[in-house]
Design a protein around this motif. Structure first.
Motif, PDB file in Angstrom:
ATOM      1  N   LEU A 139      -5.961  -9.217 -14.928  1.00 17.81           N
ATOM      2  CA  LEU A 139      -5.423 -10.568 -14.747  1.00 17.81           C
ATOM      3  C   LEU A 139      -5.488 -10.998 -13.275  1.00 17.81           C
ATOM      4  O   LEU A 139      -5.967 -12.102 -12.960  1.00 17.81           O
ATOM      5  N   VAL A 140      -5.034 -10.142 -12.374  1.00 21.19           N
ATOM      6  CA  VAL A 140      -5.029 -10.564 -10.960  1.00 21.19           C
ATOM      7  C   VAL A 140      -6.457 -10.708 -10.431  1.00 21.19           C
ATOM      8  O   VAL A 140      -6.731 -11.597  -9.619  1.00 21.19           O
ATOM      9  N   VAL A 172     -12.524  -6.414   1.159  1.00 21.42           N
ATOM     10  CA  VAL A 172     -12.158  -6.137   2.552  1.00 21.42           C
ATOM     11  C   VAL A 172     -10.726  -5.644   2.648  1.00 21.42           C
ATOM     12  O   VAL A 172     -10.402  -4.743   3.412  1.00 21.42           O
ATOM     13  N   GLN A 173      -9.846  -6.233   1.839  1.00 22.39           N
ATOM     14  CA  GLN A 173      -8.436  -5.871   1.949  1.00 22.39           C
ATOM     15  C   GLN A 173      -8.082  -4.614   1.166  1.00 22.39           C
ATOM     16  O   GLN A 173      -7.099  -3.955   1.455  1.00 22.39           O
ATOM     17  N   VAL A 174      -8.875  -4.311   0.140  1.00 22.90           N
ATOM     18  CA  VAL A 174      -8.546  -3.146  -0.688  1.00 22.90           C
ATOM     19  C   VAL A 174      -9.264  -1.890  -0.183  1.00 22.90           C
ATOM     20  O   VAL A 174      -8.780  -0.781  -0.348  1.00 22.90           O
ATOM     21  N   ARG A 175     -10.387  -2.086   0.513  1.00 19.75           N
ATOM     22  CA  ARG A 175     -11.220  -0.956   0.917  1.00 19.75           C
ATOM     23  C   ARG A 175     -10.466   0.134   1.676  1.00 19.75           C
ATOM     24  O   ARG A 175     -10.680   1.327   1.402  1.00 19.75           O
ATOM     25  N   PRO A 176      -9.565  -0.231   2.625  1.00 15.29           N
ATOM     26  CA  PRO A 176      -8.938   0.839   3.422  1.00 15.29           C
ATOM     27  C   PRO A 176      -8.184   1.879   2.599  1.00 15.29           C
ATOM     28  O   PRO A 176      -7.931   2.976   3.085  1.00 15.29           O
ATOM     29  N   GLY A 210       0.805  -1.212   0.000  1.00 21.49           N
ATOM     30  CA  GLY A 210       0.000   0.000   0.000  1.00 21.49           C
ATOM     31  C   GLY A 210       0.838   1.260   0.000  1.00 21.49           C
ATOM     32  O   GLY A 210       2.053   1.211   0.201  1.00 21.49           O
ATOM     33  N   PRO A 211       0.180   2.384  -0.196  1.00 22.54           N
ATOM     34  CA  PRO A 211       0.890   3.667  -0.322  1.00 22.54           C
ATOM     35  C   PRO A 211       1.586   4.103   0.964  1.00 22.54           C
ATOM     36  O   PRO A 211       2.595   4.801   0.911  1.00 22.54           O
ATOM     37  N   THR A 212       1.052   3.708   2.115  1.00 25.89           N
ATOM     38  CA  THR A 212       1.654   4.165   3.360  1.00 25.89           C
ATOM     39  C   THR A 212       2.490   3.063   4.005  1.00 25.89           C
ATOM     40  O   THR A 212       2.779   3.101   5.198  1.00 25.89           O
ATOM     41  N   LEU A 239      -3.474  -0.583  -7.536  1.00 22.35           N
ATOM     42  CA  LEU A 239      -4.613  -1.480  -7.386  1.00 22.35           C
ATOM     43  C   LEU A 239      -4.233  -2.909  -7.740  1.00 22.35           C
ATOM     44  O   LEU A 239      -4.601  -3.858  -7.032  1.00 22.35           O
ATOM     45  N   ALA A 240      -3.480  -3.082  -8.842  1.00 25.06           N
ATOM     46  CA  ALA A 240      -3.086  -4.432  -9.253  1.00 25.06           C
ATOM     47  C   ALA A 240      -2.255  -5.099  -8.162  1.00 25.06           C
ATOM     48  O   ALA A 240      -2.489  -6.260  -7.809  1.00 25.06           O
ATOM     49  N   LEU A 241      -1.307  -4.343  -7.579  1.00 22.29           N
ATOM     50  CA  LEU A 241      -0.467  -4.912  -6.525  1.00 22.29           C
ATOM     51  C   LEU A 241      -1.283  -5.257  -5.276  1.00 22.29           C
ATOM     52  O   LEU A 241      -1.095  -6.310  -4.668  1.00 22.29           O
ATOM     53  N   LEU A 242      -2.206  -4.355  -4.932  1.00 21.02           N
ATOM     54  CA  LEU A 242      -3.019  -4.591  -3.735  1.00 21.02           C
ATOM     55  C   LEU A 242      -3.882  -5.829  -3.909  1.00 21.02           C
ATOM     56  O   LEU A 242      -3.990  -6.653  -3.006  1.00 21.02           O
ATOM     57  N   VAL A 243      -4.512  -5.966  -5.092  1.00 23.32           N
ATOM     58  CA  VAL A 243      -5.381  -7.127  -5.310  1.00 23.32           C
ATOM     59  C   VAL A 243      -4.538  -8.406  -5.320  1.00 23.32           C
ATOM     60  O   VAL A 243      -4.927  -9.414  -4.724  1.00 23.32           O
ATOM     61  N   ALA A 244      -3.361  -8.354  -5.962  1.00 30.08           N
ATOM     62  CA  ALA A 244      -2.506  -9.540  -6.002  1.00 30.08           C
ATOM     63  C   ALA A 244      -2.126  -9.964  -4.586  1.00 30.08           C
ATOM     64  O   ALA A 244      -2.212 -11.144  -4.227  1.00 30.08           O
TER      65      ALA A 244
END
Lengths: 188, 212
Positions: B46-47, B64-68, A83-85, B97-102
Motif C-alpha cells: 500500500l505505501v 535513496v532513503q531506504v538504501r542505507p 529506522g532500526p538505529t 520496510l513499510a514504515l521506512l517507505v511511508a
C-alpha cells in the motif's frame, strides 16, 4: 533565552551537521571506521552546557526530520527516525544534556580528567543505554545480541571522548561560554 | 539547497503536512499491533503504491532513503532465521520496510518549510513554559545559514595549517575553529538583540494573538 544563546544553539547544530560531511576515518586496529557526528554531541554538551547543548542537538534532529540530509552519508528525512538505529539519534539530545550537566557540575575544577568523565558518561553510557534497547525492541532481537552488535563502535567512541575532552578543556581556557559574564542577564 | 524533497503537485504533495505526519504516526503505532506477515506485506504494498502512483515519485527518490538500511534489514532477517523462525523474521523486516517507505514518501512530498511550520504549530502549547514558537523558526533558519559558514571556516583553517606544514592534525584545527565560530555566533546574537529580536517583552508592547 537571549538571542546570543539561540545563536550558540544554532551554531552547534550546524557543527554537528558539518561533522557529518567528514568522511568516516579508518583507524588502524579498529574494526569500524569512526564517524565524527557524536564528537559534535560531546562538544555541544561540554562547550555549551546542559540546556543549550541539549537544544542544539534537538534543533539538529528537527532539521533532519524536516528532510535535510545532514546525517553522515547524506541521510535524512523521517525514515531515519523509523529506522532500526533511530534510538541512537533520539539519545543525542539527552547525551548532550547529560554531558552539559556534568560539565557544569565540574566547571570550577574542570580539567582533562573531569572532561573525560563527563564525555564518557554522557557520550557513551547514555547513548548506548538508549540505543541498544531501542534496536533490540525494534528488530525483535535480544538485548545481548543488540549490545554485541554495537560493541565494535566502542573503541571509536573512546577516541572521540578523548578528542572532545582535549578540545573542551582548551576552549574553556580561551573562550568559556558556560561562564560568559551575563551582562544582559544582569541588566534585565 | 539541502533537501530530500521531490517537487510535484500530486494529491499527496498537496495534502497538509500535519495530516501526513499524523497518518505516519498512526501507521507507526498500528503496524506494531499486528503480527501477521500477510498484513505487513499488504501495508508495504500500500505505501509503495501510494508513493509511486498517488504521489508519482520516481523509484529512485524512495530507494535513496531506504538504501542505507538494506544491509541491516538483511542481517536482521538472517538473525531471525537462526534465532526464531521465518514468520517472525518476515513480520519484523516487512514492518520496518513499510514504515521506512511511508516516512520516505512523507519526506519526499513535503517541503522543509511546511514541516518547520508544523513544528512551530506543535510547539505552540510550549508558550506556557515561555517558549516562543517564532524563536524556534529563527534558530532553524540560523542553523541552515551557519552550516556553509562553518564548513568554509573549517576549510580555511585546514589550508592555513597545511601551508605551515601541518600534515594531518585534525584535533589541532578544532580549537581555533571553535573559537572563531563562537565569536561569530556571539556577534550574530548581539546583532539580533540590537535589532530588537531579544527576549525581553518590555521592549515592545506585545502583539495580540490576532495579529499573528
Amino acid at each position: 533565552m537571549k538571542s546570543r544563546d539561540l545563536a550558540y544553539v544554532a551554531l552547534f547544530a550546524a557543527i554537528v551537521a558539518v561533522l557529518g560531511l567528514i568522511p568516516p576515518v579508518a583507524v588502524p586496529g579498529l574494526p569500524v571506521p569512526i564517524t565524527a557526528q557524536t564528537l559534535g554531541v560531546m562538544l555541544a554538551g561540554s562547550v555549551l552546557g546542559a540546556k543549550r547543548g541539549g537544544l542544539a542537538l534537538l534543533v539538529f534532529l528537527v532539521l533532519v526530520a524536516a528532510g535535510a540530509p545532514l546525517l553522515s552519508g547524506g541521510r535524512g528525512g523521517l525514515s531515519v527516525f523509523a529506522g532500526p538505529t533511530a534510538g541512537y539519534l533520539y539519545s543525542w539530545p539527552i547525551a548532550a544534556f547529560v554531558i552539559g550537566l556534568l560539565t557544569q557540575l565540574f566547571w570550577k575544577r574542570f580539567n582533562l580528567a573531569w572532561a573525560l568523565i563527563a564525555n564518557m558518561i554522557g557520550g557513551i553510557v547514555v547513548i548506548y543505554a538508549i540505543g541498544v534497547p531501542f534496536t533490540a525492541l525494534y528488530g525483535d532481537i535480544s538485548l545481548g545480541a543488540s549490545f554485541t552488535g554495537s560493541l565494535t563502535f566502542i573503541p571509536g567512541d573512546l577516541v572521540k571522548a578523548v578528542a572532545a575532552s582535549v578540545v573542551a578543556v582548551a576552549v574553556r581556557r580561551a573562550y568559556p561560554v558556560i561562564e560568559l559574564p551575563g551582562r544582559r542577564a544582569a541588566a534585565s | 539547497m539541502l533537501s530530500l524533497y521531490v517537487p510535484g503537485d500530486s494529491v499527496v504533495h498537496r495534502a497538509r503536512a500535519g495530516l501526513k505526519l499524523a497518518v505516519l504516526a498512526a501507521l507507526g503505532i498500528g503496524l506494531f499491533l499486528v503480527e501477521s506477515p500477510a498484513a505487513m506485506a499488504g501495508a508495504l504494498a500500500l505505501v509503495v503504491v501510494v508513493g509511486v502512483t498517488a504521489a508519482r515519485l520516481p523509484w529512485r527518490a524512495l530507494a535513496v532513503q531506504v538504501r542505507p538500511v538494506w544491509l541491516w534489514l538483511a542481517l536482521l532477517f538472517g538473525f531471525h532465521l537462526l534465532a526464531t523462525d521465518l514468520r517472525t523474521g518476515s513480520v519484523a523486516v516487512l514492518r520496518l520496510l513499510a514504515l521506512l517507505v511511508a516516512a520516505a514518501v512523507v519526506t519526499a512530498t513535503t517541503r522543509v518549510t511546511a514541516l518547520v511550520a508544523v513544528i512551530e504549530w506543535l510547539a505552540a502549547p510550549l508558550r506556557v513554559f515561555g517558549v516562543r514558537p517564532a524563536r524556534i523558526g529563527l534558530v532553524l533558519a540560523m542553523t541552515l545559514r551557519f552550516i556553509p559558514l562553518v564548513a568554509e571556516k573549517a576549510a580555511r583553517i585546514r589550508e592555513a595549517q597545511a601551508a605551515r606544514g601541518a600534515d594531518r592534525i585534525r584535533l589541532g584545527m578544532a580549537v581555533p575553529l571553535l573559537i572563531q565560530v563562537l565569536r561569530m555566533a556571539t556577534t550574530v546574537g548581539e546583532a539580533l538583540d540590537a535589532r530588537g529580536a531579544d527576549d525581553a517583552p518590555a521592549r515592545r508592547p506585545r502583539r495580540t494573538a490576532a495579529a499573528s
